[in-house]
Design a protein around this motif. Structure first.
Motif, PDB file in Angstrom:
ATOM      1  N   VAL A   1       4.445 -12.881   4.831  1.00 13.07           N
ATOM      2  CA  VAL A   1       5.762 -12.444   3.705  1.00 13.07           C
ATOM      3  C   VAL A   1       4.887 -12.689   2.482  1.00 13.07           C
ATOM      4  N   LEU A   2       5.311 -11.515   1.591  1.00 16.15           N
ATOM      5  CA  LEU A   2       4.701 -11.812   0.268  1.00 16.15           C
ATOM      6  C   LEU A   2       6.103 -11.422  -0.518  1.00 16.15           C
ATOM      7  N   ALA A   3       6.158 -12.119  -1.836  1.00 21.39           N
ATOM      8  CA  ALA A   3       7.221 -11.907  -2.719  1.00 21.39           C
ATOM      9  C   ALA A   3       6.923 -11.447  -4.020  1.00 21.39           C
ATOM     10  N   ARG A   4       7.833 -10.257  -4.415  1.00 17.22           N
ATOM     11  CA  ARG A   4       7.364  -9.800  -5.606  1.00 17.22           C
ATOM     12  C   ARG A   4       7.778 -10.315  -6.825  1.00 17.22           C
TER      13      ARG A   4
ATOM     14  N   PHE B   1       1.257 -11.014  -7.031  1.00 19.15           N
ATOM     15  CA  PHE B   1       1.712 -10.037  -5.954  1.00 19.15           C
ATOM     16  C   PHE B   1       0.599  -9.048  -5.912  1.00 19.15           C
ATOM     17  N   ALA B   2      -0.031  -8.643  -6.731  1.00 20.04           N
ATOM     18  CA  ALA B   2      -1.109  -7.519  -6.650  1.00 20.04           C
ATOM     19  C   ALA B   2      -2.272  -8.142  -5.982  1.00 20.04           C
ATOM     20  N   ARG B   3      -2.744  -9.234  -6.593  1.00 20.79           N
ATOM     21  CA  ARG B   3      -3.864 -10.009  -5.947  1.00 20.79           C
ATOM     22  C   ARG B   3      -3.648 -10.570  -4.711  1.00 20.79           C
ATOM     23  N   GLU B   4      -2.357 -10.947  -4.139  1.00 20.18           N
ATOM     24  CA  GLU B   4      -2.359 -11.460  -2.780  1.00 20.18           C
ATOM     25  C   GLU B   4      -2.326  -9.926  -1.850  1.00 20.18           C
TER      26      GLU B   4
ATOM     27  N   VAL C   1      -4.979  -9.026   1.449  1.00 18.37           N
ATOM     28  CA  VAL C   1      -4.661  -8.729   2.986  1.00 18.37           C
ATOM     29  C   VAL C   1      -4.545  -7.150   3.337  1.00 18.37           C
ATOM     30  N   ILE C   2      -4.760  -6.396   2.469  1.00 19.98           N
ATOM     31  CA  ILE C   2      -4.138  -5.198   2.740  1.00 19.98           C
ATOM     32  C   ILE C   2      -5.092  -4.483   3.920  1.00 19.98           C
ATOM     33  N   ARG C   3      -6.388  -4.703   3.853  1.00 18.46           N
ATOM     34  CA  ARG C   3      -7.052  -4.005   4.875  1.00 18.46           C
ATOM     35  C   ARG C   3      -6.599  -4.295   6.152  1.00 18.46           C
TER      36      ARG C   3
ATOM     37  N   ALA D   1       1.715  -0.850  -6.648  1.00 22.69           N
ATOM     38  CA  ALA D   1       0.974  -1.548  -6.349  1.00 22.69           C
ATOM     39  C   ALA D   1      -0.077  -1.051  -5.046  1.00 22.69           C
ATOM     40  N   LEU D   2       0.678  -0.264  -4.187  1.00 26.34           N
ATOM     41  CA  LEU D   2      -0.301   0.566  -3.438  1.00 26.34           C
ATOM     42  C   LEU D   2      -1.043   1.516  -3.707  1.00 26.34           C
ATOM     43  N   ALA D   3      -0.556   2.188  -4.757  1.00 27.52           N
ATOM     44  CA  ALA D   3      -1.382   3.484  -5.510  1.00 27.52           C
ATOM     45  C   ALA D   3      -2.666   2.593  -6.004  1.00 27.52           C
ATOM     46  N   ASP D   4      -2.370   1.519  -6.873  1.00 25.63           N
ATOM     47  CA  ASP D   4      -3.626   0.999  -7.360  1.00 25.63           C
ATOM     48  C   ASP D   4      -4.779   0.410  -6.670  1.00 25.63           C
ATOM     49  N   LEU D   5      -4.242   0.446  -5.009  1.00 31.04           N
ATOM     50  CA  LEU D   5      -5.319  -0.186  -4.070  1.00 31.04           C
ATOM     51  C   LEU D   5      -5.778   1.304  -3.307  1.00 31.04           C
TER      52      LEU D   5
END
Length: 134
Positions: free
Chosen positions: A14-17, A39-42, A46-48, A67-71
């Motif tokens: 669970v991540l909170a924006r 949010f961006a760092r968390e 975990v994104i991978r 945030a996903l585009a930045d990743l």
């Protein structure tokens, strides 16, 4: 749900924006901007390992896409619109991610019937299925 109630969250995070419930359930721009780096760092950490994201509310949907585009995920232009049970597949550096939308289960939305238990169950069942957990 509460700590120690015996429930467990398996295969999910669970991540909170944003971090608090602001007046009228409407986060401010200042709160969005203040909480954004955390949010961006968390998410980056975990994104991978992520196959599915369920965005609870339009605020989460609208702020998760950039945030996903930045990743490195391919976010379509124009950006996909938020709706309950909306979904979009986003190819990225770790595979394709499924972003699902759901109305936020706030008291305002649950008391008015905008979102029901069955509606939430359906979105999370879709997430579990896509993640291979169902």
């Amino acid at each position: 749900m509460r700590a120690g109630d015996g429930q467990r969250l398996l295969g999910a995070r669970v991540l909170a924006r944003v971090r608090c419930a602001p007046p009228d359930n409407k986060p401010t721009i200042a709160e969005r901007d203040t909480c954004g780096p955390w949010f961006a760092r968390e998410l980056a950490l975990v994104i991978r390992h992520v196959r599915v994201i369920v965005a609870l509310g339009s605020f989460a949907w609208q702020n998760t896409l950039p945030a996903l585009a930045d990743l490195g995920f391919a976010v379509p232009r124009p950006r996909p619109s938020f709706a309950h049970a909306a979904e979009v597949e986003l190819p990225g550096p770790y595979g394709t991610l499924l972003l699902l939308g759901s109305y936020h289960p706030s008291q305002q939305n649950t008391f008015t019937g905008k979102v029901t238990e069955q509606m939430l169950d359906a979105v999370f069942a879709r997430a579990r299925h896509h993640a291979g957990l169902a």
